[in-house]
Design a protein around this motif. Structure first.
Motif, PDB file in Angstrom:
ATOM      1  N   ARG A  70      -5.135  -9.793 -20.432  1.00  0.00           N
ATOM      2  CA  ARG A  70      -5.103  -8.031 -21.918  1.00  0.00           C
ATOM      3  C   ARG A  70      -6.564  -8.616 -22.435  1.00  0.00           C
ATOM      4  N   SER A  71      -6.853  -9.785 -22.177  1.00  0.00           N
ATOM      5  CA  SER A  71      -8.974  -9.594 -22.351  1.00  0.00           C
ATOM      6  C   SER A  71      -9.291  -8.939 -20.943  1.00  0.00           C
ATOM      7  N   GLN A  72      -8.670  -9.283 -20.151  1.00  0.00           N
ATOM      8  CA  GLN A  72      -9.945  -8.570 -18.746  1.00  0.00           C
ATOM      9  C   GLN A  72      -9.579  -7.544 -18.954  1.00  0.00           C
ATOM     10  N   GLN A  73      -8.393  -6.290 -18.734  1.00  0.00           N
ATOM     11  CA  GLN A  73      -7.425  -4.811 -19.398  1.00  0.00           C
ATOM     12  C   GLN A  73      -8.575  -4.491 -20.150  1.00  0.00           C
ATOM     13  N   ILE A  74      -9.179  -4.999 -21.224  1.00  0.00           N
ATOM     14  CA  ILE A  74      -9.770  -4.775 -22.638  1.00  0.00           C
ATOM     15  C   ILE A  74     -11.529  -4.546 -22.217  1.00  0.00           C
ATOM     16  N   GLY A  75     -12.170  -5.835 -21.379  1.00  0.00           N
ATOM     17  CA  GLY A  75     -12.943  -5.613 -20.743  1.00  0.00           C
ATOM     18  C   GLY A  75     -13.437  -4.886 -19.989  1.00  0.00           C
ATOM     19  N   GLN A  76     -12.459  -3.767 -19.258  1.00  0.00           N
ATOM     20  CA  GLN A  76     -12.403  -3.068 -18.661  1.00  0.00           C
ATOM     21  C   GLN A  76     -13.765  -1.200 -19.835  1.00  0.00           C
ATOM     22  N   LYS A  77     -13.470  -2.170 -21.087  1.00  0.00           N
ATOM     23  CA  LYS A  77     -14.077  -0.780 -21.826  1.00  0.00           C
ATOM     24  C   LYS A  77     -15.030  -1.572 -23.063  1.00  0.00           C
ATOM     25  N   GLU A  78     -14.262  -1.982 -23.259  1.00  0.00           N
ATOM     26  CA  GLU A  78     -14.626  -3.066 -24.496  1.00  0.00           C
ATOM     27  C   GLU A  78     -15.492  -4.725 -24.481  1.00  0.00           C
ATOM     28  N   PRO A  79     -16.731  -4.568 -24.924  1.00  0.00           N
ATOM     29  CA  PRO A  79     -16.881  -6.118 -24.294  1.00  0.00           C
ATOM     30  C   PRO A  79     -16.972  -6.925 -25.125  1.00  0.00           C
ATOM     31  N   LEU A  80     -15.821  -7.100 -26.271  1.00  0.00           N
ATOM     32  CA  LEU A  80     -15.133  -8.226 -26.604  1.00  0.00           C
ATOM     33  C   LEU A  80     -14.104  -8.564 -25.851  1.00  0.00           C
ATOM     34  N   GLY A  81     -13.948  -7.960 -24.219  1.00  0.00           N
ATOM     35  CA  GLY A  81     -12.582  -8.163 -23.365  1.00  0.00           C
ATOM     36  C   GLY A  81     -13.261  -9.100 -22.503  1.00  0.00           C
ATOM     37  N   VAL A  82     -14.541  -8.856 -22.207  1.00  0.00           N
ATOM     38  CA  VAL A  82     -15.814 -10.029 -21.316  1.00  0.00           C
ATOM     39  C   VAL A  82     -15.948 -10.938 -21.431  1.00  0.00           C
ATOM     40  N   VAL A  83     -16.280 -10.924 -23.074  1.00  0.00           N
ATOM     41  CA  VAL A  83     -16.187 -12.627 -23.846  1.00  0.00           C
ATOM     42  C   VAL A  83     -15.056 -13.223 -24.108  1.00  0.00           C
ATOM     43  N   ALA A  84     -14.340 -13.137 -24.136  1.00  0.00           N
ATOM     44  CA  ALA A  84     -12.234 -13.578 -24.682  1.00  0.00           C
ATOM     45  C   ALA A  84     -12.589 -13.991 -23.549  1.00  0.00           C
ATOM     46  N   ALA A  85     -12.369 -12.816 -22.144  1.00  0.00           N
ATOM     47  CA  ALA A  85     -11.888 -14.075 -21.075  1.00  0.00           C
ATOM     48  C   ALA A  85     -12.847 -14.738 -20.409  1.00  0.00           C
ATOM     49  N   ALA A  86     -13.557 -14.880 -20.715  1.00  0.00           N
ATOM     50  CA  ALA A  86     -14.850 -16.171 -20.868  1.00  0.00           C
ATOM     51  C   ALA A  86     -14.014 -17.424 -21.203  1.00  0.00           C
ATOM     52  N   GLY A  87     -14.154 -16.897 -22.358  1.00  0.00           N
ATOM     53  CA  GLY A  87     -13.509 -18.541 -23.205  1.00  0.00           C
ATOM     54  C   GLY A  87     -12.149 -18.476 -23.280  1.00  0.00           C
ATOM     55  N   ILE A  88     -11.336 -18.117 -22.910  1.00  0.00           N
ATOM     56  CA  ILE A  88      -9.939 -18.084 -21.987  1.00  0.00           C
ATOM     57  C   ILE A  88      -9.479 -18.575 -21.139  1.00  0.00           C
ATOM     58  N   GLN A  89     -10.368 -18.368 -19.923  1.00  0.00           N
ATOM     59  CA  GLN A  89     -10.362 -18.718 -19.256  1.00  0.00           C
ATOM     60  C   GLN A  89     -10.774 -20.280 -18.847  1.00  0.00           C
ATOM     61  N   ALA A  90     -12.108 -20.577 -20.189  1.00  0.00           N
ATOM     62  CA  ALA A  90     -12.458 -22.197 -20.210  1.00  0.00           C
ATOM     63  C   ALA A  90     -11.969 -22.709 -21.000  1.00  0.00           C
ATOM     64  N   ALA A  91     -10.351 -22.395 -21.968  1.00  0.00           N
ATOM     65  CA  ALA A  91      -9.098 -23.145 -22.089  1.00  0.00           C
ATOM     66  C   ALA A  91      -8.452 -23.285 -21.239  1.00  0.00           C
ATOM     67  N   ILE A  92      -7.499 -22.025 -20.427  1.00  0.00           N
ATOM     68  CA  ILE A  92      -7.087 -22.413 -19.259  1.00  0.00           C
ATOM     69  C   ILE A  92      -7.462 -23.717 -18.460  1.00  0.00           C
ATOM     70  N   ASP A  93      -8.793 -23.706 -18.338  1.00  0.00           N
ATOM     71  CA  ASP A  93      -9.354 -25.311 -17.158  1.00  0.00           C
ATOM     72  C   ASP A  93      -9.206 -25.977 -18.073  1.00  0.00           C
ATOM     73  N   MET A  94      -9.175 -26.201 -19.035  1.00  0.00           N
ATOM     74  CA  MET A  94      -8.959 -27.578 -19.709  1.00  0.00           C
ATOM     75  C   MET A  94      -9.854 -27.757 -20.489  1.00  0.00           C
ATOM     76  N   GLY A  95     -11.354 -26.893 -20.371  1.00  0.00           N
ATOM     77  CA  GLY A  95     -12.467 -26.849 -21.265  1.00  0.00           C
ATOM     78  C   GLY A  95     -12.358 -27.598 -22.662  1.00  0.00           C
ATOM     79  N   GLY A  96     -13.692 -28.327 -22.849  1.00  0.00           N
ATOM     80  CA  GLY A  96     -13.302 -29.364 -24.018  1.00  0.00           C
ATOM     81  C   GLY A  96     -14.149 -27.555 -25.347  1.00  0.00           C
ATOM     82  N   LYS A  97     -14.071 -27.257 -26.469  1.00  0.00           N
ATOM     83  CA  LYS A  97     -14.392 -26.533 -27.012  1.00  0.00           C
ATOM     84  C   LYS A  97     -15.810 -26.335 -27.008  1.00  0.00           C
ATOM     85  N   GLU A  98     -16.656 -27.049 -26.815  1.00  0.00           N
ATOM     86  CA  GLU A  98     -18.462 -26.459 -25.997  1.00  0.00           C
ATOM     87  C   GLU A  98     -18.493 -25.802 -24.870  1.00  0.00           C
TER      88      GLU A  98
END
Length: 225
Positions: A70-98
Motif C-alpha cells: 500500500r505504501s509503495q502504491q501511495i508513494g507514486q503520488k504522495e511522499p509519505l508512501g516513500v517514507v513509510a515504505a522505507a520504515g516498513i521494509q526495515a521492519a520486515i528485515d527485522m531491523g531495530g527501532k533505530e
C-alpha cells in the motif's frame, strides 16, 4: 502609465545594461515562482496525516507486507508512501527501532529538500535586483554629472534632470522586481514549512506504530517457521 513608459525609455538609455540585468533577474524569479507554486500548491496537499491512518491500520493488523504494498502504491503520488515504505521494509528485515528511524529519516530529509528547493533563490534575486538598481542609479548619476561638465549653462539643467530621471528608473525597476519576489518567497516558504510539518507528523505516527507492532510481527514469523 507614465511610470511604465519611463521604465521603457530607460531600456534604450546609455545605462540600459542595468535594466536588462534586472530584467534577467525578474525572468528567473518569475519562473521559480510559477514552478514552485505549482509544485507546492497544486501537486502537494496538506493531507499526509490522513493518509498515514490507512497505512497505520495495516501495521496494527500485523500485515507488514500489505502495508508495504500500500505504501509503495501511495508513494507514486504522495511522499509519505516513500517514507513509510522505507520504515516498513526495515521492519520486515527485522531491523531495530533505530534502523527503522534512520531509514525513515533518510527519506524524510530527501523529501524536505525536494519541497524547499529553489525557494531560497527568490530572496537572492530580490537582493540582486535591488543592488543592481542602486548600482545603475549611481553609474547613471556619474554619467549625468560628467555630461554637463562640457555643456553650456542653458543645457545643464535639462541634461541633468533627464539623466537623473533615467538613473532613478533603474532603482525603481529593481524595487518592482524585488518586492514581489520577497513576498512570494515568504508565501512559498510558509507553504513549504506547512507541508514539511505535515509530513513529519505523519511519519512520526507511522514510526510509533512500527515501534509498537513490528516485534510481535517478527515473533509471529519465527513461530510459523
Amino acid at each position: 502609465m507614465e511610470f511604465f513608459l519611463s521604465l521603457g525609455r530607460a531600456f534604450t538609455s546609455s545605462d540600459a545594461m542595468w535594466m536588462w540585468a534586472i530584467l534577467a533577474a525578474q525572468i528567473v524569479s518569475v519562473a521559480i515562482i510559477i514552478e514552485r507554486a505549482i509544485a507546492l500548491f497544486v501537486n502537494r496537499k496538506v493531507n499526509q496525516k490522513n493518509i498515514s491512518k490507512v497505512i497505520a491500520d495495516d501495521i496494527r493488523s500485523g500485515n507488514l507486507e500489505k502495508a508495504l504494498r500500500r505504501s509503495q502504491q501511495i508513494g507514486q503520488k504522495e511522499p509519505l508512501g516513500v517514507v513509510a515504505a522505507a520504515g516498513i521494509q526495515a521492519a520486515i528485515d527485522m531491523g531495530g527501532k533505530e534502523e527503522i528511524q534512520l531509514k525513515m529519516d533518510e527519506v524524510l530529509l530527501e523529501e524536505t529538500t525536494r519541497v524547499e528547493k529553489r525557494i531560497g533563490f527568490l530572496a537572492m534575486f530580490a537582493n540582486v535586483a535591488t543592488l543592481l538598481g542602486l548600482l545603475g542609479t549611481i553609474t547613471g548619476l556619474i554619467h549625468s554629472f560628467a555630461g554637463i561638465s562640457n555643456a553650456n549653462a542653458a543645457e545643464k539643467a535639462t541634461i541633468l534632470s533627464k539623466g537623473i530621471s533615467l538613473a532613478m528608473n533603474v532603482t525603481a525597476y529593481g524595487l518592482v522586481v524585488a518586492v514581489p519576489a520577497l513576498v512570494m518567497y515568504a508565501v512559498l516558504q510558509n507553504r513549504a514549512t506547512r507541508l514539511t510539518d505535515d509530513l513529519n507528523k505523519a511519519a512520526l505516527n507511522l514510526f510509533i506504530q512500527l515501534g509498537f507492532h513490528y516485534s510481535p510481527v517478527t515473533d509471529k514469523k519465527s513461530k510459523n517457521n
